[in-house]
Motif scaffolding. Structure first.
Motif, PDB file in Angstrom:
ATOM      1  N   UNK A  80       0.815  -1.216   0.000  1.00 21.22           N
ATOM      2  CA  UNK A  80       0.000   0.000   0.000  1.00 21.22           C
ATOM      3  C   UNK A  80       0.848   1.265   0.000  1.00 21.22           C
ATOM      4  N   UNK A  81       2.157   1.110   0.137  1.00 22.44           N
ATOM      5  CA  UNK A  81       3.013   2.295   0.156  1.00 22.44           C
ATOM      6  C   UNK A  81       2.700   3.206   1.324  1.00 22.44           C
ATOM      7  N   UNK A  82       2.564   2.602   2.505  1.00 24.41           N
ATOM      8  CA  UNK A  82       2.194   3.374   3.695  1.00 24.41           C
ATOM      9  C   UNK A  82       2.985   2.852   4.886  1.00 24.41           C
ATOM     10  N   UNK A  83       2.917   3.553   5.989  1.00 25.29           N
ATOM     11  CA  UNK A  83       3.444   3.027   7.244  1.00 25.29           C
ATOM     12  C   UNK A  83       2.316   2.279   7.935  1.00 25.29           C
ATOM     13  N   UNK A  84       2.634   1.134   8.538  1.00 32.85           N
ATOM     14  CA  UNK A  84       1.627   0.348   9.241  1.00 32.85           C
ATOM     15  C   UNK A  84       2.031   0.221  10.705  1.00 32.85           C
ATOM     16  N   UNK A  85       1.069   0.506  11.592  1.00 31.03           N
ATOM     17  CA  UNK A  85       1.290   0.313  13.024  1.00 31.03           C
ATOM     18  C   UNK A  85       0.290  -0.717  13.517  1.00 31.03           C
ATOM     19  N   UNK A  86       0.813  -1.859  13.965  1.00 31.77           N
ATOM     20  CA  UNK A  86      -0.056  -2.908  14.509  1.00 31.77           C
ATOM     21  C   UNK A  86       0.098  -2.880  16.026  1.00 31.77           C
ATOM     22  N   UNK A  87      -0.979  -2.535  16.730  1.00 33.96           N
ATOM     23  CA  UNK A  87      -0.879  -2.424  18.186  1.00 33.96           C
ATOM     24  C   UNK A  87      -1.449  -3.656  18.853  1.00 33.96           C
ATOM     25  N   UNK A  88      -1.019  -3.895  20.076  1.00 29.20           N
ATOM     26  CA  UNK A  88      -1.420  -5.073  20.840  1.00 29.20           C
ATOM     27  C   UNK A  88      -0.541  -5.159  22.066  1.00 29.20           C
ATOM     28  N   UNK A  89      -0.383  -6.356  22.633  1.00 28.80           N
ATOM     29  CA  UNK A  89       0.498  -6.492  23.799  1.00 28.80           C
ATOM     30  C   UNK A  89       1.854  -5.820  23.556  1.00 28.80           C
ATOM     31  N   UNK A  90       2.403  -5.960  22.316  1.00 25.77           N
ATOM     32  CA  UNK A  90       3.476  -5.040  21.944  1.00 25.77           C
ATOM     33  C   UNK A  90       3.130  -4.475  20.571  1.00 25.77           C
ATOM     34  N   UNK A  91       3.628  -3.268  20.291  1.00 24.49           N
ATOM     35  CA  UNK A  91       3.259  -2.579  19.051  1.00 24.49           C
ATOM     36  C   UNK A  91       4.393  -2.706  18.041  1.00 24.49           C
ATOM     37  N   UNK A  92       4.027  -2.815  16.771  1.00 27.25           N
ATOM     38  CA  UNK A  92       5.022  -2.898  15.712  1.00 27.25           C
ATOM     39  C   UNK A  92       4.740  -1.797  14.689  1.00 27.25           C
ATOM     40  N   UNK A  93       5.772  -1.029  14.341  1.00 29.54           N
ATOM     41  CA  UNK A  93       5.614   0.051  13.361  1.00 29.54           C
ATOM     42  C   UNK A  93       6.588  -0.193  12.223  1.00 29.54           C
ATOM     43  N   UNK A  94       6.068  -0.252  11.001  1.00 26.18           N
ATOM     44  CA  UNK A  94       6.947  -0.566   9.868  1.00 26.18           C
ATOM     45  C   UNK A  94       6.561   0.217   8.622  1.00 26.18           C
ATOM     46  N   UNK A 147       8.061  -1.091   5.894  1.00 29.33           N
ATOM     47  CA  UNK A 147       8.573  -2.107   4.986  1.00 29.33           C
ATOM     48  C   UNK A 147      10.080  -2.234   5.138  1.00 29.33           C
ATOM     49  N   UNK A 148      10.758  -1.095   5.182  1.00 30.10           N
ATOM     50  CA  UNK A 148      12.220  -1.110   5.356  1.00 30.10           C
ATOM     51  C   UNK A 148      12.578  -1.013   6.840  1.00 30.10           C
ATOM     52  N   UNK A 149      12.114   0.026   7.511  1.00 28.08           N
ATOM     53  CA  UNK A 149      12.394   0.212   8.941  1.00 28.08           C
ATOM     54  C   UNK A 149      11.281  -0.426   9.770  1.00 28.08           C
ATOM     55  N   UNK A 150      11.635  -1.112  10.835  1.00 26.96           N
ATOM     56  CA  UNK A 150      10.637  -1.706  11.721  1.00 26.96           C
ATOM     57  C   UNK A 150      11.043  -1.472  13.171  1.00 26.96           C
ATOM     58  N   UNK A 151      10.104  -0.969  13.979  1.00 27.12           N
ATOM     59  CA  UNK A 151      10.365  -0.821  15.412  1.00 27.12           C
ATOM     60  C   UNK A 151       9.303  -1.583  16.191  1.00 27.12           C
ATOM     61  N   UNK A 152       9.727  -2.155  17.335  1.00 28.62           N
ATOM     62  CA  UNK A 152       8.767  -2.806  18.217  1.00 28.62           C
ATOM     63  C   UNK A 152       8.766  -2.054  19.536  1.00 28.62           C
ATOM     64  N   UNK A 153       7.571  -1.731  20.018  1.00 29.42           N
ATOM     65  CA  UNK A 153       7.435  -0.984  21.267  1.00 29.42           C
ATOM     66  C   UNK A 153       6.735  -1.898  22.258  1.00 29.42           C
ATOM     67  N   UNK A 154       7.428  -2.200  23.352  1.00 30.58           N
ATOM     68  CA  UNK A 154       6.911  -3.202  24.287  1.00 30.58           C
ATOM     69  C   UNK A 154       6.404  -2.556  25.569  1.00 30.58           C
ATOM     70  N   UNK A 155       5.762  -1.394  25.437  1.00 29.98           N
ATOM     71  CA  UNK A 155       5.171  -0.740  26.600  1.00 29.98           C
ATOM     72  C   UNK A 155       3.673  -1.007  26.642  1.00 29.98           C
TER      73      UNK A 155
END
Lengths: 261, 261, 261
Positions: free
Chosen positions: C157-171, C173-181
């Motif tokens: 989709x040519x977008x940034x995707x943030x999947x939230x839950x027990x830990x959050x993932x933001x990607x 496609x190239x850069x990916x961060x996981x936030x475990x708060x």
């Protein structure tokens, strides 16, 4: 130099305001007026809870077909233009037509008219129907008042105008009161201004002089806001404490904290 | 003479009610039923939060075109007539047609039917569709019950009726329970009655006997309300404490505080 | 073995994230961006209050005829599909057409697309309009991402995707961060996810790199959630404390509590 967290009462407060406001608050608690609020979805819950906290009863239906029944069954009408859509617009037109026929006072809260030309036009149409009270912030009132002076709107529209903000001003063109209570946290919670309009509706329901009703309502809201802010850690706890403060407020709070001139 | 702030448990409580209610609450927390609520805008947030506080899952969509999908995807339906408008009316008709076909129990909350003839007419139409449970206050139930007696409505409509107020009465015509818990603060927060209906939806989702489900739900709500009131300073903190109490409630609270006869 | 109630910071956190997030939060508080939220009725109040708590300004009108005025008058757009109805659908189409023309970034929150085929179809249509950010939970993101991997959606989709839950993932496609708060209580209060989307809108309003904006917003929300949970007794007090925590949050909180990798 220290800045006191709780401001001192003004020396020059008109002495009659405090017992009048306390008397009206006592009557709201005793008579429990029903107030019909045609307000925006984000303001429904807080408006209803502010009314309940002072002992009044909210009524919220916004269906154009049946709104007249609800205006007839309640004692004052509050019209709020936030998040306006065609259905609520139709309900507002029906309700503000019914209100004078049924002898019900009504209040106009022209939310964010500065952002939308069509909403501003609709607000002008409502002003021509002569609300008993118009309550808005500085940007909203400035849309209708030359030079931003609420007195010019009050005179032109034949209504009482309450401009709320860091300090509140209530005028009917002849009489003007300034209420210097409240807290910056009031602007950090959504719909506190809308809820102040709902509260003013409860006072309009029992006091035919709209200027006196508006001064009392904003004094009650401002003092409750100050008491709430003194106990709050942020906007979340402030909203909770505001309802508790409205529920517990007594004449002594108004006398000790109220700053009116 | 002193008035105890926390009433003593009734001596004559039917012993079976408390473990049954506790067992159902445990099952709600474990099975996490999804409850679809077609409720008024002022009740959405509190209804959803009450369901979440006991471990159930709210679903709230009210679009007539897609509501059947949501009834199919959830385990019970709650129909609330507050702030009724044509779109929600259409959604309610579609949903209450789908519910029996899909085997989903549904509840009717006839909010303020006493104020609007057209809403009363619509409520009668829904009653003919046989909800599993009708929950309302005294004025609402009196619109459909001869002499205000919920038993006559239960028998005539073939449903369970729960009339809530200072004490709650649940009847299917044959069995009747009275629940004497709760707090006056419940009437000082908007939509607490609507949220009690949502909570009853969660119990209907897991218990096929509607009378047992309704007694359990109102006992849980009443005891949580009492626990919340004991910690609250007014209606703002009461609403917060009510959700915390529902979240923390255990069987011992029900046994020690519950007053059922 | 003891389980610490407050998790320790991850050793391997990318050092640049924390000052970047703190810097963006400071800019939100200073610049006070207005964020227009086309969100569901159950999420309006919390979304607005989360924005206000960090110093941003909410705007909520959803009338298709005037929504363009509000997109023009604000700095970012948040589109939430919860409780979708035809009027909000029309407003969303008008707003997402106006946003790129006006140079406003926008975010898509595809609430409960897994429950409704027609909503899923509408969400696909919006994805083709290239939102700057898509935020959803695992079930929602899985509707559009092969194998449930957000990276595939980000690329397709040519977008940034943030999947939230027990830990959050933001990607992207190239850069990916996981936030475990965060805290499990976030799932026990309605519309916390929707409010996280609103908060992300405030960060998109001031930061052109959507990936950096999303990481910062979810880190702020997660750390505030953890601070709130530490003071809460249940979901009622958690919601109150969350707003207070967002209001009080400082760089040191992010550095000490943030867990990003």
């Amino acid at each position: 130099m220290t800045v006191p967290s709780v401001p001192e009462p003004a020396a020059a407060a008109p002495a009659a305001v405090f017992p009048a406001a306390a008397g009206l608050l006592a009557r709201v608690r005793e008579e429990r007026p029903m107030v019909h609020c045609l307000t925006n979805p984000a303001a429904l819950t807080l408006s209803a809870n502010v009314l309940l906290a002072v002992g009044a009863e909210p009524s919220l239906s916004a269906d154009p077909e049946t709104v007249r029944d609800f205006v007839a069954g309640t004692s004052a009408l509050v019209v709020n233009l936030g998040m306006l859509d065609p259905a609520r617009e139709a309900a507002i037109l029906a309700a503000t037509e019914a209100a004078p026929e049924l002898g019900r006072p009504w209040l106009l809260d022209p939310v964010k008219v500065e952002l939308s030309p069509s909403r501003r036009k609709f607000a002008r149409r409502l002003l021509a129907r002569r609300p008993a009270l118009v309550r808005g912030n500085a940007a909203e009132i400035a849309c209708f008042a030359e030079g931003g002076d609420p007195r010019t709107l009050a005179c032109a529209a034949g209504t009482v105008v309450a401009r709320t903000g860091p300090s509140d001003l209530v005028t009917d063109g002849a009489r003007t009161a300034e209420i210097a209570n409240g807290s910056p946290l009031m602007a950090a919670v959504t719909a506190v201004g809308c809820a102040a309009s709902a509260l003013a509706g409860a006072f309009l329901a029992i006091e035919p002089d709209s200027w006196t009703a508006a001064v009392a309502a904003l004094l009650v809201m401002g003092v409750a806001g100050e008491l709430a802010a003194a106990r709050a850690r942020g906007p979340g706890s402030f909203a909770v404490e505001l309802l508790d403060a409205l529920y517990r407020l007594d004449e002594r709070d108004l006398l000790e904290r109220g700053r009116v001139r």
